[in-house]
Design a protein around this motif. Sequence first.
Motif, PDB file in Angstrom:
ATOM      1  N   LEU A 194       0.855  -1.186   0.000  1.00 13.10           N
ATOM      2  CA  LEU A 194       0.000   0.000   0.000  1.00 13.10           C
ATOM      3  C   LEU A 194       0.885   1.229   0.000  1.00 13.10           C
ATOM      4  CD1 LEU A 194      -2.572  -1.104   2.762  1.00 13.10           C
ATOM      5  CD2 LEU A 194      -2.437  -1.802   0.349  1.00 13.10           C
ATOM      6  N   GLN A 195       0.628   2.141  -0.927  1.00  9.49           N
ATOM      7  CA  GLN A 195       1.404   3.369  -1.042  1.00  9.49           C
ATOM      8  C   GLN A 195       0.455   4.565  -1.088  1.00  9.49           C
ATOM      9  OE1 GLN A 195       3.721   1.960  -4.563  1.00  9.49           O
ATOM     10  NE2 GLN A 195       5.522   2.461  -3.319  1.00  9.49           N
ATOM     11  N   GLY A 196       0.578   5.424  -0.092  1.00  7.13           N
ATOM     12  CA  GLY A 196      -0.273   6.606  -0.030  1.00  7.13           C
ATOM     13  C   GLY A 196       0.403   7.738   0.715  1.00  7.13           C
ATOM     14  N   HIS A 197       1.258   7.397   1.670  1.00  5.69           N
ATOM     15  CA  HIS A 197       1.971   8.412   2.439  1.00  5.69           C
ATOM     16  C   HIS A 197       3.184   8.927   1.670  1.00  5.69           C
ATOM     17  CE1 HIS A 197      -0.350   7.956   6.119  1.00  5.69           C
ATOM     18  NE2 HIS A 197      -0.221   6.643   6.029  1.00  5.69           N
ATOM     19  N   THR A 198       3.584  10.148   1.991  1.00  2.30           N
ATOM     20  CA  THR A 198       4.764  10.746   1.360  1.00  2.30           C
ATOM     21  C   THR A 198       5.956  10.785   2.310  1.00  2.30           C
ATOM     22  OG1 THR A 198       4.015  12.959   2.003  1.00  2.30           O
ATOM     23  CG2 THR A 198       3.348  12.167  -0.171  1.00  2.30           C
ATOM     24  N   GLY A 199       5.828  10.133   3.442  1.00  6.17           N
ATOM     25  CA  GLY A 199       6.922  10.064   4.402  1.00  6.17           C
ATOM     26  C   GLY A 199       6.948   8.698   5.063  1.00  6.17           C
ATOM     27  N   ALA A 200       7.867   8.527   5.982  1.00  2.19           N
ATOM     28  CA  ALA A 200       7.982   7.269   6.719  1.00  2.19           C
ATOM     29  C   ALA A 200       6.666   6.956   7.425  1.00  2.19           C
ATOM     30  CB  ALA A 200       9.114   7.362   7.728  1.00  2.19           C
ATOM     31  N   VAL A 201       6.304   5.668   7.470  1.00  7.20           N
ATOM     32  CA  VAL A 201       5.088   5.232   8.164  1.00  7.20           C
ATOM     33  C   VAL A 201       5.512   4.600   9.486  1.00  7.20           C
ATOM     34  CG1 VAL A 201       2.924   3.957   7.976  1.00  7.20           C
ATOM     35  CG2 VAL A 201       4.083   4.753   5.895  1.00  7.20           C
ATOM     36  N   TYR A 202       4.982   5.156  10.589  1.00  6.96           N
ATOM     37  CA  TYR A 202       5.450   4.757  11.911  1.00  6.96           C
ATOM     38  C   TYR A 202       4.490   3.842  12.665  1.00  6.96           C
ATOM     39  CZ  TYR A 202       9.122   8.238  11.419  1.00  6.96           C
ATOM     40  OH  TYR A 202      10.205   8.950  10.981  1.00  6.96           O
TER      41      TYR A 202
END
Length: 415
Positions: A194-202
């Motif tokens: 899944l790709q939607g964020h533009t930064g690291a996913v925490y």
Amino acid sequence: MTDCPPQPKTYDLVLGGQNLPLSGAVLGGLDGVKQRLATAQVQQKINALHQALHYGQPGLELIVETLKDADPQIQKSAYLLLRERSEPEVKRALATVNPYEYLTRIDTLNGHKGLVLCVAFSPDGQTLATSGSGDKAIAMWDISSGKKLKTLQGHGDWVNAIAFNPQGPTCASCSSDGTIKIWDTSSGNPLGTLQGHTGAVYSLAYTPDGRTLVTGSADCTIDIWDLSQGRRSGSASLQRTLLGHQSRVEGVAVSPDGKIVASSSWDRTIQLWDLETGQSFQTLRAHQGLVVGVAFSPTGKHLVSYSTDTTIAVWKLFGRGLGTVATLQHTLCGHEERVNSVSIAPDGRTLIGGSRDGTISIWDLHRGELLGSVRSHSGWVNSVAYTVRTTYPQSRQKMLLASGGFGGAIELWTI
């Protein structure tokens, strides 16, 4: 005909030969146990406690008395000898004991490089998933044997969090590479990215029905993913993005009824969101530092937040849905450095905290009382997880705690 004098048992220590003179000194027997319990040497007293088990009811009474010994090591030894006993007098004595003072490490699992960033138990408590920084991988462990089952690889950076789907044979992971992956837990194969964020996913969390996944990111947003069309295939669609935090979102959690999302941010706030509408309906402030994470109690009556300010805040929840109101009930101050992780027992009463100060703390969540603390690992405790269903061979209790820290090690604890 006269009665024969008492003869020493095989576990008794006797001074002299087998034919005892009247002046001979018997160092074994119950009197010998009492004598060794009266010494100042800890190891002698512990050995004596084990010997006391050979002397029936009188020996048992000695061990019960030793629960009140001034030395914590002696108290713990007595507790460990008595915890599985069923005699009424033993149960009465144990009812006055706080078992969390005797948290015991039973094993150390080694399977990662660098820091262990996350530990998470499967819903049935039989599998432990862990992630490391140096290897960018996820390891799956069989709790019944303590052996590694498989390694899941595919992320290009640190794996920051793992969550098991409560309704299916899948789990999700999120990474500093900006992606979320769905995995088949049986085979270890990736099912989707899944790709939607533009930064690291925490952080990430499933809804109780397993149909929705919530993720928090360094891009200050929270994404809501619809998994209903492909819970087993790994396909998902981005349902909505929640905007409102002014800095990275490091923690997300979903309420047990699946209606509320809680998020924590480096903007020092916690926000409560209505999952169905995406509306933020309350902002909570209690921490002086960055808010690292949040967790709902399994009963849904409490929300917990934890911070770089070394504290854990316990919020009491009233109402339902958009009518929910959170009020600060306790601030738990027991750590010397930032709190990195918490886990709440299924009964909703016991809270476990892990800190950068290298300790694990155990709290009564309702009373805000510290029940016990133990030092874990050689440095930071990055993640803790609690389960109550295990067949781990050395664990006589249903409770099992996992912690992850420095050096790629995962430690297993029980009471």
